[in-house]
Write an enzyme that holds these catalytic residues in place. Structure first.
Site, mmCIF file in Angstrom:
data_model
loop_
_atom_site.group_PDB
_atom_site.id
_atom_site.type_symbol
_atom_site.label_atom_id
_atom_site.label_comp_id
_atom_site.label_asym_id
_atom_site.label_seq_id
_atom_site.Cartn_x
_atom_site.Cartn_y
_atom_site.Cartn_z
ATOM 1 N N LYS A 79 0.850 -1.192 0.000
ATOM 2 C CA LYS A 79 0.000 0.000 0.000
ATOM 3 C C LYS A 79 0.888 1.246 0.000
ATOM 4 O O LYS A 79 1.913 1.281 0.687
ATOM 5 C CB LYS A 79 -0.913 -0.014 1.234
ATOM 6 C CG LYS A 79 -1.957 1.109 1.242
ATOM 7 C CD LYS A 79 -2.905 1.007 2.447
ATOM 8 C CE LYS A 79 -3.990 2.083 2.404
ATOM 9 N NZ LYS A 79 -4.914 2.017 3.551
ATOM 10 N N SER A 160 -9.946 2.339 2.614
ATOM 11 C CA SER A 160 -8.992 2.977 1.749
ATOM 12 C C SER A 160 -8.014 2.025 1.067
ATOM 13 O O SER A 160 -7.395 2.422 0.081
ATOM 14 C CB SER A 160 -8.174 3.986 2.568
ATOM 15 O OG SER A 160 -7.395 3.321 3.535
ATOM 16 N N SER A 184 -10.433 0.290 7.007
ATOM 17 C CA SER A 184 -9.805 0.386 5.686
ATOM 18 C C SER A 184 -9.130 -0.884 5.191
ATOM 19 O O SER A 184 -8.708 -0.937 4.028
ATOM 20 C CB SER A 184 -8.780 1.519 5.680
ATOM 21 O OG SER A 184 -9.424 2.751 5.478
#
Ligand code: MG
Ligand code: ZN
Lengths: 496, 478, 100
Positions: A79, A160, A184
């Protein structure tokens, strides 16, 4: 020979160890796949050389007869919230465009130390603020799933950690890192039919991970099943002296502890999670989960978490407040973009840089956070929210007197189409209604696939293996692939 | 104690002063990072990723900084809070890379304490006053901006960014420039005794924010102004005087005092409003979520207490009990180095009164004359003890001792060695001296006549000749 | 909860985000809605409840006073510190001239 990209983390690790294939073959297979899946926009940066270097190291070690590292030969997606040395890191925000860290986050370093390689940096909601991956400054991420209604609506991969969920679901990588502040990891895992674990606050170091809300942020693993998540998380987690909130505890052998035997486990069902207007389907799915756990030997008990409905508003005070302060450092002085209108002074430069650099959702949260901390409002908002947080944590403490874990839905709806909720911030925030309470209490939580969406029509996993051209063509191919082994995306289950 | 008043046109005004002193904590590394704290390094060479607020960086506190703050609190008999916490003070400025300063607002590490000051060195106990300390908290220093290096740009050096400060906040108990100066000097002395701050005001190790208001005697507190970052005792006293006078003028002209931040301009000896910082008042303090509560255990506190040295007030009382005058005791204890030097002299067995007399007059005089600090005094306590021993046993007269001391200052030799080398033992054979004098007078009959005729200046000539003939052994007995 | 445009502009200024009048006007009702929604917390009785200070029962760890003990948190890395700066000169970061 099977498609190597169908393998998960355990399969790759074991196959590299026993010589079924070379790590380099694995790396190459995923690298090609990533390079052909641009339509999903899951990767912001591709780093094939990193994956190849790790694979080569694994193959060399095996040839030399050395004991292989825990993740030797496993390429993963990272990420873009994790700072990676020499590799652009932006948190999917324009304000950090061009920022190349000179340092490696503890979590990513732990993974490289365990032998993993990096396929690239994964797209995400900007500064991890969002539930659909629509707040990225570098374009939406698209879920590899499609509704089976014959339409071609692009679905949200959740957020997210939407680049992570999309990439894992599309088999672009066998596992990925995620971060979870209010859901998330879990919500995108649920939207894309994969598994995701947010460990206890403090388990994974936050050092080198771009902060959103410090008291809530926690890194975790995302992969196709719980076992893969466990393997990945074991490598990510661990005490770090550089993080003052790091837990000074040994990392449990999670993988070794996995078993299907739930004898004696008391599973709590919080009655307040049966919210008004909950779709029948979720109700049914939840019941199915209960039945599965019963079959595996668990006892089911009803518990009460009376402050559940206040979790979300408390979260939307605490997280923006912390964010408004954490994001003050993006000012155009030491890294990232600088906007200097003619004749502008220092403070004008800050305001211009931040107006240009932050996306609308980030600005919105900074504004909320600034407001609730401002003179005269601090106690009414922030202090009250932290008191409510104490009550929420206390609810869980009380629940643990009668149960060991909780079973709840992950998200209140199936994956929605891109654009469907982005106009209404509160509707978007409500996505986290089931995930936020455990975040506020710092508790570990996991989302696992629970089944397919009936009404939302079958969802399909993407497979870009044969897609040599881009976008629509690739998407169309994706729909033809393996509906049968797809998990129901949206209706994951949270086990707290 | 203070009857300091400003004479205005409408009558007398009282001054009310409170000080917020920022004292740099003595430590090797910064408060939240491992970068060095040494003064004067090349720009940005003592900056870690943490101090530059790079994305993802986190603070981890330095135990020594916490320890020094606790020891300082103990030295002023303050409440030590076993549970404290760090807060963020949010504002935007180029010397503040995080966009917030980590400080302690809601739960400081040290609570209320007090410092005793005195305005009369000769009679310290009679002219004493107790000044309340509200709190001491620990916080980060900011970086430094340089405005004169480039026509259109300011340069940012983050070497100081993240260095630990103690903010020592007094109560508004100070009522005159003199009291304010005495408080600051006393505080500096205590910090230096404790070793928690080097007190070096020129290098910025101690800076004061001066809060001043005025009122008619008996009235409620007036609106105060805060003059920031004043970096010498003299300037702080000047700020109190100038700012109080300015406020009286404003009020007597029918104006109002704005609660504002001001700046002292030493060249003009005046304070000025700092409009640039005006909108920064909403600091949005909240607990730093990167830092858990700071909990101090009993063992830590016990170690802090055990490591405290004898402090100035206790030392002064002890000296007075040894028969040293109050004035000398005050002078000897004002600076930790002097007190340390003097203690070593006492430890060498010298009688306290003689030691105090000699140290405050001879040693301090010599150091003053040569511009040296006592830390690098060329004469050590052991050497001084030797010299004083030779005086006590009659080997050296007071005046011969002065000569020996001069030589010691120059050469760094011990007293006995100087005496031996130069044959400077006191001669008490008056007969021998008289004989020499007779010879000198006989050999210089003309000058004797001149002297008797009124040329007084020749007296020195005779002394010199006599001493020369005696081989320098004659001490000044007259 | 109603938020007016002036408030939005004041908050934006505190947060150092340049904002146009139109954007402030657009944002006012939006912020008002969100704040109205979170004000639901008022109804919770929190008398006698301590605000949460640490999400896990843990207290602050202190480190030893050693310079550059860990290169990742130590100094002496000026090149790294300045590497990403939009403007750096003579070993400094540079910003538009500040008049103090
Ligand atoms: Mg101040
Ligand atoms: Zn301060």
């Amino acid at each position: 020979m099977t498609d190597l990209t169908d393998l998960g983390i355990a399969g790759i690790r074991d196959g590299v160890r026993d010589g079924s294939f070379k790590a380099r073959e694995i790396a190459d297979a995923f690298i090609v796949k990533v390079s052909r899946a641009k339509a999903l926009n899951a990767f912001l940066v591709e780093t094939p050389e990193h994956a190849i270097a790790a694979a080569t190291a694994a193959d060399t070690a095996r040839q030399a007869g050395e004991t292989l590292k825990p993740l030797a030969g496993v390429p993963i997606g990272m990420k873009d919230l994790f700072c990676t040395k020499g590799v652009t890191t932006t948190a999917a925000s324009h304000i950090l465009e061009g920022f190349t860290p000179t340092y490696e986050s503890t979590v990513s370093q732990n993974l490289w130390d365990a032998g993993a390689g990096m396929l690239g940096k994964l797209n995400m909601d900007q500064f991890a603020m969002g539930s659909s991956n629509e707040t990225s400054a570098f374009g939406n991420v698209i879920s590899p799933w499609k509704r089976n209604d014959g339409g071609n609506a692009s679905l949200a991969p959740g957020g997210s950690s939407g680049g992570s969920s999309s990439a894992v679901a599309a088999r672009l990588c066998p596992g990925a890192t995620g971060t979870d502040t209010g859901g998330s990891i879990r919500q995108p895992a649920a939207f894309t039919g994969i598994s995701g674990i947010k460990p206890t606050y403090g388990r994974c170091s936050r050092w080198g991970t771009i902060a959103f809300a410090s008291s809530l942020d926690q890194a975790g693993s995302m992969a196709r099943d719980v076992k893969d998540c466990a393997i990945l998380l074991e490598a990510m987690a661990g005490f770090d002296a550089k993080d003052g909130t790091s837990l000074q505890l040994d990392v449990p052998k999670w993988e070794a502890g996995l078993s299907g035997n739930l004898n004696g486990l008391r599973v709590g069902i919080p009655k307040e999670y049966r919210v008004d207007g909950m779709p029948e389907e979720i109700e049914a799915l939840w019941q199915q989960g209960i039945d599965w756990l019963k079959d595996a030997g668990a006892t089911i008990v009803e518990v009460s978490l009376p402050h559940t409905k206040y979790a979300l508003p408390a979260y939307y005070i605490i997280a923006p407040a912390e964010a408004s302060s954490n994001l003050a450092r993006y000012d155009g002085v030491r890294y990232g973009i600088r906007d200097l209108p003619t004749g502008a002074g220092l403070q004008d430069m800050y305001a211009a840089t931040r107006a240009d650099g932050f996306g609308p959702e980030v600005k919105r949260r900074i504004m909320i956070g600034t407001y609730v901390l401002s003179a005269g409002f601090y106690d009414a908002y922030y202090t009250q929210a932290q008191k409510v947080r104490t009550l929420i944590a206390r609810d869980f403490e009380r629940a643990w007197e009668t149960c060991d874990v909780l079973l709840t839905p992950t998200a209140p709806s199936a994956a929605f189409a891109l654009g469907e909720k982005s106009a209404d911030p509160i509707a978007m925030y409500l996505n986290d209604v089931f995930t936020v309470p455990s975040s506020l209490a710092g508790l570990p939580a996991m989302s696992v696939p629970g089944g397919l969406d009936k009404q939302g029509l079958p969802l399909r996993a993407a497979d870009h293996r044969q897609a040599t051209r881009r976008t629509r063509r690739a998407e169309r191919r994706a729909r033809d692939r393996t509906a049968s082994r797809i998990y129901r995306a949206t209706r994951g289950l949270v086990v707290t | 104690m203070s009857d300091y008043r400003i004479q205005g046109e409408t009558g007398e005004w009282e001054v009310v002063v409170g000080l917020e002193v920022h004292a740099q904590v003595t430590s090797n590394a910064k408060l939240f990072s491992g970068a060095a704290t040494a003064f004067g390094a090349e720009p940005n060479t003592q900056v870690s990723l943490v101090d530059a607020a790079m994305p993802g960086m986190l603070p981890v506190p330095n135990r020594e900084c916490i320890r020094q703050a606790v020891r300082t609190g103990m030295a002023i008999e303050a409440q030590i809070n076993k549970w404290s916490r760090f807060d963020r003070k949010n504002y935007f400025y180029a010397d503040l890379p995080q966009g917030y300063q980590i400080s302690q607002l809601y739960h400081p590490i040290v609570g209320e304490g007090a410092i005793d000051i005195s305005l009369d060195e000769k009679n310290p106990d009679a002219a004493g006053k107790r000044i309340g300390v509200e709190r001491i908290h620990v916080e980060q220093d900011a970086g430094k901006l340089m405005h004169d290096q480039h026509p259109t740009q300011s340069y940012v050096d983050l070497n100081r960014s993240g260095v630990a400060l103690m903010e020592i906040v007094s109560k508004p108990d100070l009522a005159s420039p003199a009291e304010t100066g005495a408080y600051l000097r006393k505080l500096r002395s205590i910090l230096r005794y404790v070793g928690s701050c080097d007190g070096n005001m020129e290098e910025g190790s101690m800076r004061a924010d001066v809060n001043v208001s005025v009122r008619k005697p008996g009235d409620e507190l007036g609106t105060r102004t805060e003059t920031k970052n004043v970096n010498s005792v003299r300037f702080v006293m000047a700020v109190v005087e100038q700012e109080a006078r300015r406020q009286v003028e404003v009020l007597e002209a029918g104006g109002k005092i704005q609660q504002e931040t001001r700046l002292y301009d030493p060249d003009r000896n005046e304070t000025r409003s700092m409009r640039s910082k005006e909108d920064a008042h909403d600091y949005r303090y909240f607990p730093d979520p990167d830092l858990l509560p700071l909990v101090l255990d009993d063992a830590f506190l016990a170690e802090c207490r055990a490591s405290l040295p004898e402090l100035p007030d206790a030392k002064r009382a002890r000296y007075e009990a040894l028969g040293i005058t109050a004035y000398q005791a005050t002078v000897l204890t004002a600076e930790v180095e002097a007190a340390r030097w003097f203690d070593a002299l006492l430890d060498a067995g010298v009688k306290p009164a003689a030691a105090a007399n000699w140290t405050t007059s001879e040693l301090f005089g010599a150091l003053n004359r040569t511009g040296k600090d006592i830390e690098n005094s060329p004469v050590s306590p052991a050497q001084a003890a030797e010299l004083l021993g030779l005086i006590a046993d009659g080997t050296l007269s007071g005046s011969l001792a002065k000569q020996v001391f001069e030589v010691m200052l120059e050469t760094g030799d011990g007293a006995a060695k100087v005496v031996e080398d130069r044959g400077l033992k006191q001669t008490s054979d008056t007969g021998a001296i008289e004989a020499v004098i007779a010879e000198v007078m006989a050999a210089n009959a003309d000058k004797v006549a001149d002297y008797r005729g009124g040329k007084d200046k020749l007296f020195g000539f005779f002394v010199g000749q006599t001493m020369k003939a005696m081989g320098g052994r004659l001490t000044l007995l007259w | 909860m109603s938020v007016d445009t002036a408030t939005v502009k004041r908050i934006a200024s505190l947060a150092r985000i340049a904002i146009t009048d139109e954007d402030a006007a657009r944002m006012a009702p939006e912020l008002g809605n969100i704040l109205g929604w979170i004000e639901m917390l008022e109804e919770v009785d929190t008398t006698g409840i301590e605000p949460m200070t640490a999400v896990i029962p843990n207290t602050l760890r202190l480190r030893d006073d050693v310079v550059n003990a860990d290169p990742l948190t130590g100094g002496g890395i000026r090149e790294q510190v300045l590497a990403n700066a939009p403007v750096a000169e003579h070993g400094f970061f540079a910003v538009p001239k500040v008049i103090e």
